[in-house]
Design a protein around this motif. Structure first.
Motif, short mmCIF file in Angstrom:
data_model
loop_
_atom_site.label_atom_id
_atom_site.label_comp_id
_atom_site.label_asym_id
_atom_site.label_seq_id
_atom_site.Cartn_x
_atom_site.Cartn_y
_atom_site.Cartn_z
N GLU A 2 -3.35 -4.20 -6.73
CA GLU A 2 -3.42 -2.93 -6.01
C GLU A 2 -2.14 -2.69 -5.21
O GLU A 2 -1.62 -1.57 -5.17
N THR A 3 -1.60 -3.71 -4.62
CA THR A 3 -0.36 -3.59 -3.86
C THR A 3 0.79 -3.18 -4.79
O THR A 3 1.58 -2.28 -4.46
N ARG B 125 0.29 0.49 -5.84
CA ARG B 125 0.66 1.43 -4.77
C ARG B 125 2.17 1.49 -4.58
O ARG B 125 2.72 2.55 -4.27
N GLY C 149 2.57 5.01 -5.54
CA GLY C 149 2.07 5.47 -4.25
C GLY C 149 2.58 6.83 -3.82
O GLY C 149 1.94 7.52 -3.05
#
Length: 58
Positions: free
Chosen positions: A12-13, A16, A20
């Protein structure tokens, strides 16, 4: 949905970081490239109707 106290997933990091924000806006003028379809012919538009009349009709 995960609880707020849980640390973010590494996938997820990375997602993003990559997706993002939206990309920079591109104007319509920047999307079009104009090029001549053929090479300009220097002999084009050299016909002169008056010259033809003088040569063949007088």
């Amino acid at each position: 949905m995960r609880p707020a106290h849980q640390s973010p997933d590494p996938a997820e990091t990375a997602r993003r970081a990559r997706f993002g924000t939206l990309p920079k806006r591109i104007r319509a003028e920047e999307m079009v490239e104009e090029r001549a379809a053929t090479v300009p012919d220097p002999a084009k538009n050299t016909y002169n109707a008056d010259e033809w009349l003088v040569r063949y009709c007088l």
